[in-house]
Design a protein around this motif. Structure first.
Motif, PDB file in Angstrom:
ATOM      1  N   MET A  40     -12.826  10.669  -5.088  1.00  0.00           N
ATOM      2  CA  MET A  40     -13.088   9.877  -3.809  1.00  0.00           C
ATOM      3  C   MET A  40     -12.920   8.379  -4.215  1.00  0.00           C
ATOM      4  O   MET A  40     -12.003   7.766  -3.790  1.00  0.00           O
ATOM      5  N   LEU A  41     -13.526   7.954  -5.536  1.00  0.00           N
ATOM      6  CA  LEU A  41     -13.437   6.609  -5.773  1.00  0.00           C
ATOM      7  C   LEU A  41     -11.947   6.595  -6.330  1.00  0.00           C
ATOM      8  O   LEU A  41     -11.359   5.369  -6.091  1.00  0.00           O
ATOM      9  N   ARG A  42     -11.534   7.417  -7.106  1.00  0.00           N
ATOM     10  CA  ARG A  42     -10.016   7.227  -7.456  1.00  0.00           C
ATOM     11  C   ARG A  42      -9.118   7.231  -6.397  1.00  0.00           C
ATOM     12  O   ARG A  42      -8.352   6.312  -6.280  1.00  0.00           O
ATOM     13  N   MET A  43      -9.249   7.991  -5.380  1.00  0.00           N
ATOM     14  CA  MET A  43      -8.512   7.839  -3.969  1.00  0.00           C
ATOM     15  C   MET A  43      -8.632   6.647  -3.730  1.00  0.00           C
ATOM     16  O   MET A  43      -7.316   5.802  -3.237  1.00  0.00           O
ATOM     17  N   GLY A  44      -9.605   6.000  -3.432  1.00  0.00           N
ATOM     18  CA  GLY A  44      -9.853   4.710  -2.939  1.00  0.00           C
ATOM     19  C   GLY A  44      -9.141   3.739  -3.710  1.00  0.00           C
ATOM     20  O   GLY A  44      -8.267   2.909  -3.194  1.00  0.00           O
ATOM     21  N   VAL A  45      -9.591   3.758  -4.986  1.00  0.00           N
ATOM     22  CA  VAL A  45      -8.905   2.410  -5.652  1.00  0.00           C
ATOM     23  C   VAL A  45      -7.199   2.553  -5.899  1.00  0.00           C
ATOM     24  O   VAL A  45      -6.569   1.851  -5.877  1.00  0.00           O
ATOM     25  N   GLN A  46      -6.972   3.957  -6.106  1.00  0.00           N
ATOM     26  CA  GLN A  46      -5.548   4.093  -6.227  1.00  0.00           C
ATOM     27  C   GLN A  46      -4.654   3.756  -5.020  1.00  0.00           C
ATOM     28  O   GLN A  46      -3.760   2.994  -4.998  1.00  0.00           O
ATOM     29  N   LEU A  47      -5.228   4.153  -3.665  1.00  0.00           N
ATOM     30  CA  LEU A  47      -4.596   3.960  -2.464  1.00  0.00           C
ATOM     31  C   LEU A  47      -4.677   2.296  -2.329  1.00  0.00           C
ATOM     32  O   LEU A  47      -3.530   1.701  -1.781  1.00  0.00           O
ATOM     33  N   PHE A  48      -5.683   1.608  -2.810  1.00  0.00           N
ATOM     34  CA  PHE A  48      -5.613  -0.100  -2.753  1.00  0.00           C
ATOM     35  C   PHE A  48      -4.583  -0.625  -3.559  1.00  0.00           C
ATOM     36  O   PHE A  48      -3.782  -1.444  -3.246  1.00  0.00           O
ATOM     37  N   LEU A  49      -4.563  -0.242  -4.843  1.00  0.00           N
ATOM     38  CA  LEU A  49      -3.652  -0.478  -5.688  1.00  0.00           C
ATOM     39  C   LEU A  49      -2.272  -0.141  -5.225  1.00  0.00           C
ATOM     40  O   LEU A  49      -1.381  -1.086  -5.392  1.00  0.00           O
ATOM     41  N   VAL A  50      -1.897   0.929  -4.643  1.00  0.00           N
ATOM     42  CA  VAL A  50      -0.626   1.382  -4.074  1.00  0.00           C
ATOM     43  C   VAL A  50      -0.097   0.726  -3.091  1.00  0.00           C
ATOM     44  O   VAL A  50       1.017   0.080  -2.938  1.00  0.00           O
ATOM     45  N   GLY A  51      -1.211   0.079  -2.078  1.00  0.00           N
ATOM     46  CA  GLY A  51      -1.014  -0.420  -0.940  1.00  0.00           C
ATOM     47  C   GLY A  51      -0.330  -1.909  -1.478  1.00  0.00           C
ATOM     48  O   GLY A  51       0.618  -2.471  -1.005  1.00  0.00           O
ATOM     49  N   PHE A  52      -0.965  -2.446  -2.498  1.00  0.00           N
ATOM     50  CA  PHE A  52      -0.643  -3.910  -3.034  1.00  0.00           C
ATOM     51  C   PHE A  52       0.894  -3.745  -3.789  1.00  0.00           C
ATOM     52  O   PHE A  52       1.605  -4.479  -3.477  1.00  0.00           O
ATOM     53  N   TYR A  53       0.853  -2.514  -4.547  1.00  0.00           N
ATOM     54  CA  TYR A  53       2.400  -2.559  -5.181  1.00  0.00           C
ATOM     55  C   TYR A  53       3.263  -2.173  -4.213  1.00  0.00           C
ATOM     56  O   TYR A  53       4.355  -2.671  -4.497  1.00  0.00           O
ATOM     57  N   LEU A  54       3.139  -1.357  -3.235  1.00  0.00           N
ATOM     58  CA  LEU A  54       4.073  -0.988  -2.245  1.00  0.00           C
ATOM     59  C   LEU A  54       4.671  -2.149  -1.559  1.00  0.00           C
ATOM     60  O   LEU A  54       5.728  -2.228  -1.231  1.00  0.00           O
ATOM     61  N   LYS A  55       3.750  -3.129  -1.307  1.00  0.00           N
ATOM     62  CA  LYS A  55       4.155  -4.325  -0.557  1.00  0.00           C
ATOM     63  C   LYS A  55       5.367  -4.884  -1.269  1.00  0.00           C
ATOM     64  O   LYS A  55       6.254  -5.365  -0.563  1.00  0.00           O
ATOM     65  N   TYR A  56       5.371  -5.075  -2.622  1.00  0.00           N
ATOM     66  CA  TYR A  56       6.147  -5.501  -3.610  1.00  0.00           C
ATOM     67  C   TYR A  56       7.367  -4.889  -3.697  1.00  0.00           C
ATOM     68  O   TYR A  56       8.638  -5.162  -3.607  1.00  0.00           O
ATOM     69  N   ILE A  57       7.210  -3.352  -3.801  1.00  0.00           N
ATOM     70  CA  ILE A  57       8.142  -2.452  -4.281  1.00  0.00           C
ATOM     71  C   ILE A  57       9.074  -2.394  -2.886  1.00  0.00           C
ATOM     72  O   ILE A  57      10.308  -2.214  -3.144  1.00  0.00           O
ATOM     73  N   PHE A  58       8.458  -2.497  -1.795  1.00  0.00           N
ATOM     74  CA  PHE A  58       9.341  -2.454  -0.762  1.00  0.00           C
ATOM     75  C   PHE A  58      10.211  -3.644  -0.387  1.00  0.00           C
ATOM     76  O   PHE A  58      11.322  -3.600  -0.120  1.00  0.00           O
ATOM     77  N   GLU A  59       9.442  -4.783  -0.711  1.00  0.00           N
ATOM     78  CA  GLU A  59      10.218  -5.920  -0.894  1.00  0.00           C
ATOM     79  C   GLU A  59      11.394  -6.061  -1.559  1.00  0.00           C
ATOM     80  O   GLU A  59      12.498  -6.474  -1.256  1.00  0.00           O
ATOM     81  N   TRP A  60      11.244  -5.509  -2.945  1.00  0.00           N
ATOM     82  CA  TRP A  60      12.249  -5.990  -4.051  1.00  0.00           C
ATOM     83  C   TRP A  60      13.341  -4.523  -3.743  1.00  0.00           C
ATOM     84  O   TRP A  60      14.564  -4.934  -4.083  1.00  0.00           O
TER      85      TRP A  60
END
Lengths: 261, 204
Positions: A40-60
């Motif tokens: 569950m902790l992994r899921m939470g941390v991973q989703l937040f990281l991915v959330g930030f990451y995706l913001k940029y990956i979608f932009e680029w």
């Protein structure tokens, strides 16, 4: 219709219901409490990281970066199954990865040809969520399939040997174990699929309806997604079992003695 | 013919047996006895090529067991483990026909008449063919497994404690069937009556 944002405090309070399964797992000494908390902790941390990451990956939206991210996802999912399944032989990572790639490749073709029209599948906004959804939905079946098949052969070695002595080649001797693992991997999905619509609405469709889509359009998407996930999982499971056959057996046609932890 | 030459077997550096030499002629009936853990069942596994010796070799009809000939060598043998297994999940006929689905046996699938004749030789009635596998006794399973091996045309019978789970009627039928045949038999047994009928007894 706009979707309400969730307050951080509410997100935290909502997560507290996990205390119930946690207490159940501790009380019945299942050994699941620690892995559950970690997952569950992994899921939470991973989703937040991915959330930030995706913001940029979608932009680029760079093709090489999108494909690199796909490779990261394929690797992470194969490693998760490999580690969880308790195989000691390192080469087992290869069949698991091969299975997931085969399933995803089939789905990429279906999505590209039938669903996306003239949109490019390798567009970050399409590739990443869809590949993630397909891979994620395949994990359970893939784990159950390969693990069940080989651990059953190991547990039931006398029967497997008996089949070889009756004239079966390796694939023929494996046949009942493959059948059993397919049943175990797909029975739950078959039952779940039969209840879709009547009992529950799948995540993607719910999301689309909440986002204001026409339910009839959402349904068409959802049908193809379910079909693609199911067919992709089936190909993933069988590919991983068949490719693993090349690594799992010794010269005497028996499973290598050090296969499991 | 089976020739066992200078065989040594070790498990985790512990010598299970060494300097084992044995020549088994076609049609001979060999009984192996000894305490558990001495490697009796392992010897059967060595003959079937499931484990390899640390030293020495085994020749089956003059060829040494290797990865290249293991399938043809195994197809000369019938193995009946201590806990008899039957394949298939329906009735006895299904279990008997099951190995004939394997590509190597397909062309030899026996007619029902031949199956019944073989069953009668070991005191089993034709009605058993329609009985569910889950409803038959250990003794019947043992006899059916022998019939399957016979229908597959196997010449070397490797039997692990063949009479240990049998009632008296089954035991007599199995002994008659095995000892009156021309097949080569290598059996692991604690049953004195069985061992006395063997042409050679090996003490482990």
């Amino acid at each position: 219709m706009a979707i309400n944002d969730i307050d951080w405090l509410n997100l935290l309070l909502g997560s507290l219901i996990l205390i119930i399964p946690l207490l159940m797992f501790i009380y019945y000494k299942t050994g699941l409490a620690k892995p559950m908390v970690i997952s569950m902790l992994r899921m939470g941390v991973q989703l937040f990281l991915v959330g930030f990451y995706l913001k940029y990956i979608f932009e680029w939206n760079l093709l090489w970066l999108n494909i690199l991210w796909l490779i990261v996802m394929l690797n992470a999912s194969s490693m998760t199954i490999y580690k969880r399944s308790g195989f000691k032989v390192k080469q087992f990572y290869i069949p698991i990865l091969a299975g997931i790639i085969a399933g995803v490749a089939l789905n990429i073709i279906v999505f590209d040809l039938l669903i996306l029209g003239n949109q490019n599948f390798f567009n970050a906004r399409i590739l990443i969520p869809i590949a993630g959804m397909l891979i994620g939905n395949t994990l359970g079946a893939s784990y159950l399939g390969i693990k069940t098949c080989y651990s059953n052969i190991s547990k039931d070695e006398e029967r497997y040997k008996y089949a070889l002595m009756l004239g079966a080649n390796r694939q023929e001797a494996m046949f009942p174990y493959i059948a059993e693992s397919l049943k175990l991997a797909f029975n739950p999905t078959i039952i779940t699929n039969a209840s879709i619509g009547l009992i529950w609405l799948p995540g993607m469709m719910t999301g689309q309806i909440l986002g204001g889509s026409d339910p009839l359009v959402a349904i068409k998407y959802q049908i193809l997604i379910i079909v693609a996930i199911f067919a992709g999982s089936a190909i993933t499971v069988l590919t991983s079992i068949l490719v693993a056959e090349k690594f799992a057996f010794g010269k005497n046609d028996l499973l290598k003695p050090n296969l499991f932890n | 013919m089976i020739e066992i030459i200078n065989l040594e077997l070790k498990f985790n550096e512990k010598v299970i047996f060494s300097d084992l030499n044995l020549k088994i002629e076609r049609g001979e009936k060999i009984g192996i006895k000894g305490e558990s853990g001495k490697g009796k069942t392992s010897l059967l596994n060595l003959i079937m090529g499931f484990i390899s010796p640390n030293i020495g070799k085994i020749l089956i009809d003059k060829s040494e067991i290797s990865h290249n000939n293991i399938i043809s060598i195994r197809n000369k043998m019938a193995y009946l483990p201590q806990n008899i297994l039957l394949m298939g999940d329906k009735n006895v006929l299904d279990a008997i026909e099951y190995p004939f689905h394997y590509s190597i046996n397909k062309k030899n699938k026996p007619k029902e008449g031949k199956i019944i004749a073989e069953l009668e030789k070991i005191n089993l009635k034709p009605e058993i063919l329609s009985t569910s596998i889950s409803k038959i006794s250990g003794g019947e399973k043992q006899r059916i497994a022998l019939v399957i091996a016979k229908l597959l045309g196997r010449e070397i019978f490797l039997l692990d404690e063949p009479t240990s789970a049998l009632d008296e009627i089954s035991r007599k039928s199995v002994m008659k069937y095995v000892f009156e045949s021309n097949d080569t038999v290598v059996s692991v047994s604690h049953d004195n009556e069985w061992l006395n009928k063997c042409s050679k007894i090996i003490n482990f």
